[in-house]
Design a protein around this motif. Structure first.
Motif, PDB file in Angstrom:
ATOM      1  N   ALA A  23       0.927  -1.098   0.093  1.00 16.78           N
ATOM      2  CA  ALA A  23      -0.249  -0.051   0.028  1.00 16.78           C
ATOM      3  C   ALA A  23       1.011   1.329  -0.029  1.00 16.78           C
ATOM      4  O   ALA A  23       1.623   1.531   1.031  1.00 16.78           O
ATOM      5  CB  ALA A  23      -1.053   0.145   1.246  1.00 16.78           C
ATOM      6  N   LYS A  25       0.257   4.590  -0.444  1.00 17.85           N
ATOM      7  CA  LYS A  25      -0.297   5.615   0.182  1.00 17.85           C
ATOM      8  C   LYS A  25      -0.851   5.445   1.360  1.00 17.85           C
ATOM      9  O   LYS A  25      -1.695   4.812   1.648  1.00 17.85           O
ATOM     10  CB  LYS A  25      -0.906   6.870  -0.972  1.00 17.85           C
ATOM     11  N   GLY A  27      -3.858   5.778   3.681  1.00 18.47           N
ATOM     12  CA  GLY A  27      -5.408   5.203   3.615  1.00 18.47           C
ATOM     13  C   GLY A  27      -5.521   4.278   2.568  1.00 18.47           C
ATOM     14  O   GLY A  27      -6.874   3.825   2.550  1.00 18.47           O
ATOM     15  N   ARG A  28      -4.389   3.932   1.894  1.00 21.72           N
ATOM     16  CA  ARG A  28      -4.815   2.611   1.068  1.00 21.72           C
ATOM     17  C   ARG A  28      -4.550   1.335   1.995  1.00 21.72           C
ATOM     18  O   ARG A  28      -3.927   1.101   2.697  1.00 21.72           O
ATOM     19  CB  ARG A  28      -3.899   2.530  -0.038  1.00 21.72           C
ATOM     20  N   ARG A  29      -5.070   0.134   1.410  1.00 18.15           N
ATOM     21  CA  ARG A  29      -4.921  -1.085   1.832  1.00 18.15           C
ATOM     22  C   ARG A  29      -4.577  -2.455   0.635  1.00 18.15           C
ATOM     23  O   ARG A  29      -4.861  -1.862  -0.461  1.00 18.15           O
ATOM     24  CB  ARG A  29      -6.114  -1.467   2.760  1.00 18.15           C
ATOM     25  N   GLU A  43      -4.219  -3.616  -4.593  1.00 22.53           N
ATOM     26  CA  GLU A  43      -3.965  -2.295  -3.816  1.00 22.53           C
ATOM     27  C   GLU A  43      -5.246  -1.446  -3.847  1.00 22.53           C
ATOM     28  O   GLU A  43      -5.710  -1.127  -4.969  1.00 22.53           O
ATOM     29  CB  GLU A  43      -2.903  -1.572  -4.219  1.00 22.53           C
ATOM     30  N   VAL A  44      -5.785  -1.272  -2.897  1.00 26.75           N
ATOM     31  CA  VAL A  44      -7.263  -0.468  -3.065  1.00 26.75           C
ATOM     32  C   VAL A  44      -7.311   0.689  -2.100  1.00 26.75           C
ATOM     33  O   VAL A  44      -6.833   0.981  -0.988  1.00 26.75           O
ATOM     34  CB  VAL A  44      -8.364  -1.488  -2.263  1.00 26.75           C
ATOM     35  N   THR A  45      -7.982   1.859  -2.869  1.00 26.35           N
ATOM     36  CA  THR A  45      -8.090   3.042  -2.082  1.00 26.35           C
ATOM     37  C   THR A  45      -9.151   2.883  -0.903  1.00 26.35           C
ATOM     38  O   THR A  45      -9.676   1.906  -0.815  1.00 26.35           O
ATOM     39  CB  THR A  45      -8.529   4.203  -3.090  1.00 26.35           C
ATOM     40  N   ARG A  46      -9.329   4.003  -0.253  1.00 29.39           N
ATOM     41  CA  ARG A  46     -10.326   4.015   0.726  1.00 29.39           C
ATOM     42  C   ARG A  46     -11.751   3.861   0.172  1.00 29.39           C
ATOM     43  O   ARG A  46     -12.900   3.211   0.862  1.00 29.39           O
ATOM     44  CB  ARG A  46     -10.399   5.318   1.476  1.00 29.39           C
ATOM     45  N   SER A  47     -12.138   4.189  -0.965  1.00 31.40           N
ATOM     46  CA  SER A  47     -13.238   4.090  -1.733  1.00 31.40           C
ATOM     47  C   SER A  47     -13.702   2.926  -2.320  1.00 31.40           C
ATOM     48  O   SER A  47     -14.705   2.537  -2.678  1.00 31.40           O
ATOM     49  CB  SER A  47     -13.484   5.064  -2.549  1.00 31.40           C
ATOM     50  N   THR A  49     -11.519   1.696  -4.841  1.00 30.43           N
ATOM     51  CA  THR A  49     -11.159   1.351  -6.025  1.00 30.43           C
ATOM     52  C   THR A  49      -9.739   0.782  -6.289  1.00 30.43           C
ATOM     53  O   THR A  49      -8.852   1.034  -5.656  1.00 30.43           O
ATOM     54  CB  THR A  49     -11.072   2.805  -6.815  1.00 30.43           C
ATOM     55  N   VAL A  51      -6.174  -0.001  -7.405  1.00 30.20           N
ATOM     56  CA  VAL A  51      -5.127   0.806  -7.833  1.00 30.20           C
ATOM     57  C   VAL A  51      -4.149  -0.321  -8.816  1.00 30.20           C
ATOM     58  O   VAL A  51      -3.935   0.278  -9.988  1.00 30.20           O
ATOM     59  CB  VAL A  51      -4.280   1.584  -7.029  1.00 30.20           C
TER      60      VAL A  51
END
Length: 75
Positions: A23, A25, A27-29, A43-47, A49, A51
């Motif tokens: 991850a 950045k 806030g990403r997981r 790798e996924v953003t907070r919303s 989506t 990446v």
């Protein structure tokens, strides 16, 4: 499953290869999903989506190690 970093070790025809999904950045997981003989690490953003996504055949995976986010200690 969620965390900061996932290491995947696969059998590449005699020699093991190691891949890492991190991850990048705040806030990403990193999510791991198993579907129909494939393991998908994203790798996924907070919303929610995706990446970056890496897909591996589950029959080739020797080890999958998750390094979870460190829990904050409450004072």
């Amino acid at each position: 499953m969620k965390g900061d970093r996932v290491e995947i070790v696969i059998d590449a025809g005699g020699t093991p290869r190691t891949y890492e999904v991190i991850a990048t950045k705040a806030g990403r997981r990193v999510d791991v999903a198993t579907r129909r003989g494939l393991v998908e690490v994203s790798e996924v953003t907070r919303s929610g989506t995706p990446v970056r996504t890496a897909r591996f055949m589950s029959s080739r995976i020797l080890a999958l190690v998750e390094h979870p986010a460190a829990d904050r200690e409450k004072d």
